[in-house]
Design an enzyme around this catalytic site. Structure first.
Site, PDB file in Angstrom:
ATOM      1  N   ASP A  14      34.548  47.284  42.070  1.00 47.15           N
ATOM      2  CA  ASP A  14      35.210  46.280  41.225  1.00 47.15           C
ATOM      3  C   ASP A  14      35.071  44.861  41.766  1.00 47.15           C
ATOM      4  O   ASP A  14      36.071  44.158  41.965  1.00 47.15           O
ATOM      5  CB  ASP A  14      36.702  46.622  41.077  1.00 47.15           C
ATOM      6  N   GLU A 187      38.376  47.465  29.781  1.00 46.52           N
ATOM      7  CA  GLU A 187      39.132  47.106  30.984  1.00 46.52           C
ATOM      8  C   GLU A 187      38.357  46.037  31.750  1.00 46.52           C
ATOM      9  O   GLU A 187      37.338  45.519  31.297  1.00 46.52           O
ATOM     10  CB  GLU A 187      39.329  48.350  31.862  1.00 46.52           C
TER      11      GLU A 187
END
Length: 539
Positions: A14, A187
């Site tokens: 991420d 997301e």
């Protein structure tokens, strides 16, 4: 120079990438591992150096009892108003209908800290990021969680204005600006401004082999005003199974001083057993989700496109204005535990290293025996990421147990349900012995049992080594540090992969670690003393 992907090997998921002047910074998720948020810096996007983690105190991060793969999800690093801004999420529930979480904000004038006392923002959803608008307004953009079983749990991307005087969000301004496509699971949002447009980058498809990144654009920040990029998806490896990197998607955009553009995303390098298809299963990702960087160009309609196609490349042209950065050739390291502080590569589970866990310095690491490696609470272990498919890791330990409930040694660890180790323990008939144990989906196996290796009387130290060879790994022992004996147990590395854990548990977000641990679930806190740790990459 060439960017060779992944640029941050091993569990570095991420990525949030920014540039301040001529220096690039990447912040990565750390989940239940402490300290929270992993930071690297570079001036060329090729070579990266590890920085101190910002969330290094329990005031900033308290994860005691957090489930595996809870904790820090998708931190967002930004720079504005002369300081660094870090938004991070602490997730307390990972399984089931709910994702109880809190989003926080902390700031620092220097990337190495100190970082300010955390400001609680909200719990609307994870993957929150901060957007600094050119009109001086600031907004929180986040995935939105819906627990209702008759709705999809990923309820679009919510934008909420931050009052910069009170440093509190204004929920009355909250609105859904994008709901994604039929791929669902939208997301990881990041918002940017360019040439009169707002660009929203968001991940979809789940962080597995169907993962992808989409881009949407709008002239305003009004509700549902964003339109998805036409044609090709921005980034995915769903239809490029032969590429050396897979799962690309969730990430962030950055520009160079010279006006070039790059995109940093999570990725993985799965492998297969010889008797398996390379397509189904796509593979096993023991190194977890790593960070890769792709070059971006803007088409005639001012939409961003990955150079080389939406699957990206393993080797990417570095920026023309790159300033060569000095960094180690690989991640091999040797630690004699001489320093007053633990090396930056060491991590602990959920809480910082403290006197209750042990001590280090003057050439020794002392670990006080605590709960088992299956515990989410008091675990006495330090560990660092697997960052190569092939490596040797070695240590030297002194331990004098008087019960089989006392163990100390060298571990390969994914989470509380998936790990193995070689350790010293006590046998009622043999005294001190060496055993190998494995926890696989929570089912524990002792491999040597009655054949546990007796430690000769008078032996003060035992040396342990693990040999990791991509698809499998093994353990060795020595009583003098020179003559080694391989223990006849070969373990399948699949058990320590994201993809294997996913088959039975939704929290599969980290990667394999190698570490040192002491267990005493009898409660007598028998200590173990480690003399050194050596990690040598063979790739």
């Amino acid at each position: 120079m060439k960017i060779v992907n992944p640029v941050l090997p091993g569990f570095n998921a991420d990525p949030s990438i920014i540039r301040v002047d001529d220096t690039y910074y990447i912040a990565n998720s750390t989940f239940e591992w402490f300290p929270g948020v992993r930071l690297h810096e570079s001036k060329d996007l090729v070579h990266w150096n590890l920085l101190p983690s910002p969330l290094s105190t329990t005031e900033l991060l308290d994860m005691k009892g957090n489930p595996a793969s809870g904790g820090i999800w998708a931190p967002d690093l930004s720079y504005a108003d002369g300081k660094f801004w870090l938004v991070y999420t602490d997730v307390k529930v990972t399984e089931g209908a709910f994702k109880d979480m809190t989003n926080y904000l902390t700031t620092a004038e220097n990337i190495k800290g100190p970082w300010s006392k955390p400001i609680k923002l909200n719990g609307v959803g994870f993957d929150a990021s901060l957007f600094h608008d050119q009109n001086d307004k600031k907004y929180l953009i986040q995935q939105t969680w819906d627990h209702r079983e008759y709705h999809h749990p990923f309820d679009g991307i919510t934008l909420t204005e931050l009052n910069t005087d009170t440093m509190k969000l204004m929920p009355e301004t909250a609105r859904t600006i994008y709901t994604g496509t039929k791929v669902k699971l939208v997301e990881g949002p990041h918002l940017y401004q360019k040439d009169g447009h707002y660009f929203l980058f968001a991940a979809q498809g789940g962080t597995v082999f169907t993962h992808q990144e989409v881009v949407a654009r709008s002239e305003s920040l009004d509700a549902n005003s964003f339109v998805t990029e036409p044609g090709d998806v921005f980034l995915t490896n769903f239809d490029t199974p032969d590429l050396g990197i897979q799962k690309q998607g969730h990430g962030a955009l950055v520009s160079t001083p010279g006006g070039e553009w790059y995109y940093a995303s999570l990725s993985a390098r799965p492998w297969n057993h010889e008797n398996e298809s390379a397509y189904d299963p796509r593979g096993w990702s023991t190194l977890g989700r790593e960070t890769s960087i792709q070059k971006v160009e803007w088409d005639e309609e001012d939409w961003p496109r990955i150079v080389g196609g939406h699957g990206g490349r393993v080797e990417v042209e570095a920026p023309k204005d790159a300033i060569e950065t000095k960094a180690p050739a690989d991640h091999s390291r040797h630690d004699e535990f001489d320093n007053a502080d633990l090396d930056l590569d060491w991590n602990t589970l959920r809480v910082p290293f403290s006197e209750s866990m042990g001590s280090y310095g003057d050439g020794k690491l002392k670990l006080i025996g605590k709960g088992s490696l299956a515990s989410n609470f008091d675990v006495s272990m330090i560990a660092s990421r697997w960052q190569a498919f092939n490596f040797d890791a070695e240590t030297k330990v002194k331990f004098n147990p008087f019960s089989y409930q006392q163990m100390a040694g060298l571990t390969n660890f994914y989470n509380d349900k998936h790990w193995s180790w070689v350790f010293i323990t006590f046998d009622e008939n043999k005294g001190r012995v060496i055993e190998v144990g494995e926890n696989n989906r929570g089912n524990y196996t002792s491999y040597l049992k009655d054949d546990a290796i007796k430690i000769p009387d008078g032996t003060e130290y035992v040396y342990f080594r693990t040999k990791v060879r991509k698809q499998s790994y093994s353990y060795e022992y020595s009583f003098d540090g020179n003559n080694w004996t391989e223990i006849p147990v070969t373990l399948d590395a699949v058990v320590l992969s994201d993809d294997y854990v996913l088959q039975t548990y939704g929290g599969f977000f980290t990667g394999a670690f190698v570490g040192l641990a002491a267990v005493d679930y009898s409660g007598y806190e028998e200590p173990a003393e480690f003399d050194y740790f050596d990690y040598k990459e063979l790739d």
